[in-house]
Design a protein around this motif. Structure first.
Motif, PDB file in Angstrom:
ATOM      1  N   ASN B  45       0.811  -1.218   0.000  1.00  0.00           N
ATOM      2  CA  ASN B  45       0.000   0.000   0.000  1.00  0.00           C
ATOM      3  C   ASN B  45       0.840   1.263   0.000  1.00  0.00           C
ATOM      4  OD1 ASN B  45      -2.703  -0.656  -0.223  1.00  0.00           O
ATOM      5  ND2 ASN B  45      -2.777  -1.362   1.903  1.00  0.00           N
ATOM      6  N   SER B  80      -1.203  11.505   2.439  1.00  0.00           N
ATOM      7  CA  SER B  80      -0.607  10.173   2.278  1.00  0.00           C
ATOM      8  C   SER B  80      -0.707   9.324   3.539  1.00  0.00           C
ATOM      9  CB  SER B  80       0.850  10.309   1.867  1.00  0.00           C
ATOM     10  OG  SER B  80       1.551  10.991   2.875  1.00  0.00           O
ATOM     11  N   THR B  81      -0.759   9.962   4.696  1.00  0.00           N
ATOM     12  CA  THR B  81      -0.760   9.193   5.937  1.00  0.00           C
ATOM     13  C   THR B  81      -2.182   9.115   6.505  1.00  0.00           C
ATOM     14  OG1 THR B  81      -0.159  11.260   6.987  1.00  0.00           O
ATOM     15  CG2 THR B  81       1.592   9.696   6.634  1.00  0.00           C
ATOM     16  N   LEU B 126       2.896   9.221  -2.248  1.00  0.00           N
ATOM     17  CA  LEU B 126       1.464   9.470  -2.434  1.00  0.00           C
ATOM     18  C   LEU B 126       0.652   8.765  -1.374  1.00  0.00           C
ATOM     19  CD1 LEU B 126       1.216   8.962  -6.275  1.00  0.00           C
ATOM     20  CD2 LEU B 126       1.641  11.053  -5.020  1.00  0.00           C
ATOM     21  N   GLN B 127       1.156   7.625  -0.922  1.00  0.00           N
ATOM     22  CA  GLN B 127       0.433   6.870   0.088  1.00  0.00           C
ATOM     23  C   GLN B 127       1.485   6.145   0.923  1.00  0.00           C
ATOM     24  OE1 GLN B 127      -3.168   4.981  -1.449  1.00  0.00           O
ATOM     25  NE2 GLN B 127      -2.663   3.249  -0.180  1.00  0.00           N
ATOM     26  N   ALA B 128       1.401   6.302   2.233  1.00  0.00           N
ATOM     27  CA  ALA B 128       2.439   5.750   3.103  1.00  0.00           C
ATOM     28  C   ALA B 128       1.879   4.602   3.928  1.00  0.00           C
ATOM     29  CB  ALA B 128       2.966   6.837   4.029  1.00  0.00           C
ATOM     30  N   ASP B 129       2.524   3.457   3.822  1.00  0.00           N
ATOM     31  CA  ASP B 129       2.145   2.328   4.673  1.00  0.00           C
ATOM     32  C   ASP B 129       3.420   1.595   5.087  1.00  0.00           C
ATOM     33  OD1 ASP B 129       0.617   0.439   6.005  1.00  0.00           O
ATOM     34  OD2 ASP B 129       0.560  -0.866   4.271  1.00  0.00           O
TER      35      ASP B 129
END
Lengths: 309, 249
Positions: B45, B80-81, B126-129
């Protein structure tokens, strides 16, 4: 905008093209470049959309937060726009380089959404005077290929259309404090009504004529541009697609002039009219695309592309 | 000891992977036209975009006659978070990651080829996992390759953690839930081709007896990632070429 060097001859070529209604990429003065739109691309946001208009790439994420309403507007929610010019677009935006452009775009969006005819802030109210939703609309500019405002406004409307607010299950009133319980079920949510949300159209004056959707080169040739924001049309977002007779006309919510030149009153009036027509056309196209995507989503046919296409 | 139940009795992690499995990596080179090189990479993700500009003439203050100046900027989108971030860049954490990116990537770039020049590398999350730095390094490598900048080797980054069950076992490619569990996280950027390590960072404590175990699992992760990146580069270069073209050329 990104610095672009054009020679006088190149400028002349663009100018003559616009005069003869055939621009350098083959479009007429009122044509848009091809667009790609996808919603629901960022799973950490309540709603998101990515729009690519030729070389312009915009990603919008909407985040929700519970906030206290303003004292003078107890029954209203809040909207906040934030624009981030990523350095991916051009090295000039590194550090704080893109801040000026970012502020001008976020101010313009804020102005366009301010009117209650454009976006009804009452739908964000949870408990009058106590609690409301605050929507953070974060706009990320990933690539600049001209015509940022139009692309941003389209992407914002699509992201808001995609935004899901969790339903409030119970609200306990305890000595003036409100204790909300939100539903845990991801499918138990509320969609926003964004039918009337405004779209912006940039009209660039090149020579004596106005063009819509200017490319970066064309923006460079123009001394003045006019940004017209007008509300959308309800009928474009109705699933049953019935054309109501009481079809409301678009209302102009914002007009901004950019550039060093000036305009005669008559040209200005014509330009605004041309801008509103372009908004109506864009809104119809956007409505069709969003409805189609929602239908595909319901029937599980939607394939998620993201940036991998 | 924290992180006791990161591994179930069946040997599965919270997201269903085994201890030595990476998250799914999907990537694409050349997503944008304006930068000289760009890449998009998804690791589970975590989604990251990287853009490379250059080599171009360095600004006077930065210019060095020994080799190219590598300029990195890491920023995270505000959405993003899980919690909204107020600033996309400029906070301590992203400045530190920018420096680490620069260190890891400079090790791979043949800097001596371009004196008095500069290469700009911009990484946008863009998206932090979890593992955003690792994904950033991997995406930046692809972007550098897309820009045609000579590299000594692929530089790949991978993180590893430790599960303390009945039998301690290293966990490769740490997602956010495992990072948040409070165990050790070892981040390694290595050049798997040459076997050398460009950057090593560890948070929390770990007994030295277990270090080798965690380290080697992270390095194995880097090797696995290199295979995936290499395939992506080959596919990208082969795109649009048919057999007929190769015959006529």
């Amino acid at each position: 905008m990104a610095n672009l060097l054009l020679s006088p001859l190149e400028k002349m070529y663009i100018l003559h093209g616009v005069r003869d209604d055939c621009r350098s990429d083959g479009r007429t003065n009122i044509d848009y470049r091809p667009m790609e739109l996808e919603t629901d691309v960022v799973s950490h946001a309540s709603g998101s959309a990515r729009l690519r208009l030729a070389n312009t790439d915009i990603l919008v994420g909407v985040k929700t937060e519970i906030d206290l309403p303003n004292n003078d507007q107890p029954g209203y929610g809040k909207l906040e726009f934030f624009v981030d010019c990523s350095a991916n677009a051009t090295p000039e935006f590194e550090g704080r380089g893109g801040e000026q452009l970012a502020n001008s775009i976020s101010n313009m969006m804020q102005k366009a959404y301010q009117s209650s005819d454009a976006f009804d802030l009452k739908q964000l109210c949870i408990f009058e005077g106590k609690q409301c939703w605050k929507l953070y609309i974060d706009i990320l500019i990933l690539e600049c290929g001209g015509n940022l405002c139009d692309a941003v406004s389209l992407a914002v409307k699509a992201a808001l259309y995609n935004t899901r607010l969790p339903s409030v299950k119970t609200a306990l009133l305890d000595g003036g404090n409100v204790d909300l319980q939100l539903s845990d079920d991801p499918y138990d949510n509320k969609l926003l009504n964004v039918d009337l949300a405004p779209l912006l159209v940039t009209l660039c004056k090149i020579g004596d004529k106005f063009v819509v959707d200017p490319s970066a080169e064309e923006e460079n040739c123009s001394v003045i541009s006019l940004i017209v924001g007008a509300t959308g049309n309800k009928t474009n977002y109705n699933i049953d697609n019935k054309k109501n007779e009481s079809c409301t006309d678009s209302k102009c919510t914002t007009i901004v002039m950019n550039g060093s030149g000036s305009l005669a009153p008559k040209t200005l009036k014509n330009a605004i009219k041309q801008g509103i027509e372009a908004v109506q056309f864009l809104d119809q196209a956007l409505g069709q695309a969003l409805l189609r995507e929602r239908r595909e989503n319901v029937t599980m046919k939607k394939y998620s592309y993201g940036f991998l296409k | 000891m924290p992180a006791a139940d990161l591994l179930s009795s069946q040997g599965l992690r919270l997201d269903g992977r085994r201890a030595n499995e990476l998250r799914r990596i999907r990537c694409k080179l050349g997503v944008f036209t304006q930068p000289d090189g760009s890449a998009y990479l998804e690791q589970g993700n975590t989604k990251v975009l990287a853009a490379v500009y250059g080599p171009h003439q360095a600004s006077k203050s930065k210019s060095s006659s020994d080799g190219v100046v590598v300029n990195c900027q890491y920023s995270m989108a505000t959405f993003s978070t899980g919690e909204r971030k107020n600033r996309p860049r400029g906070d301590r954490k992203s400045q530190e990651i920018s420096l680490h990116l620069r260190q890891a990537l400079t090790a791979a770039i043949k800097t001596e080829l371009y004196p008095r020049s500069q290469i700009d590398i911009y990484v946008e999350v863009l998206q932090a996992d979890g593992g955003t730095f690792c994904a950033g390094v991997n995406a930046a490598t692809l972007a550098l390759i897309d820009a045609g900048i000579p590299l000594r080797a692929y530089v790949c980054a991978c993180s590893a953690s430790m599960a303390w069950g009945a039998r301690p076992q290293p966990l490769v490619d740490v997602p956010h839930v495992e990072e948040a569990a409070g165990g050790v996280v070892l981040t390694v950027a290595s050049l798997p081709n040459t076997g050398s390590t460009a950057l090593l960072e560890m948070s929390h404590k770990l007994h030295m007896d277990y270090f080798k175990m965690v380290f080697s699992s992270a390095v194995q992760g880097c090797r696995d990632i290199e295979v995936i990146l290499d395939r992506a580069v080959r596919d990208h270069l082969a795109e649009g070429w048919t057999e007929q073209d190769t015959v006529t050329v």
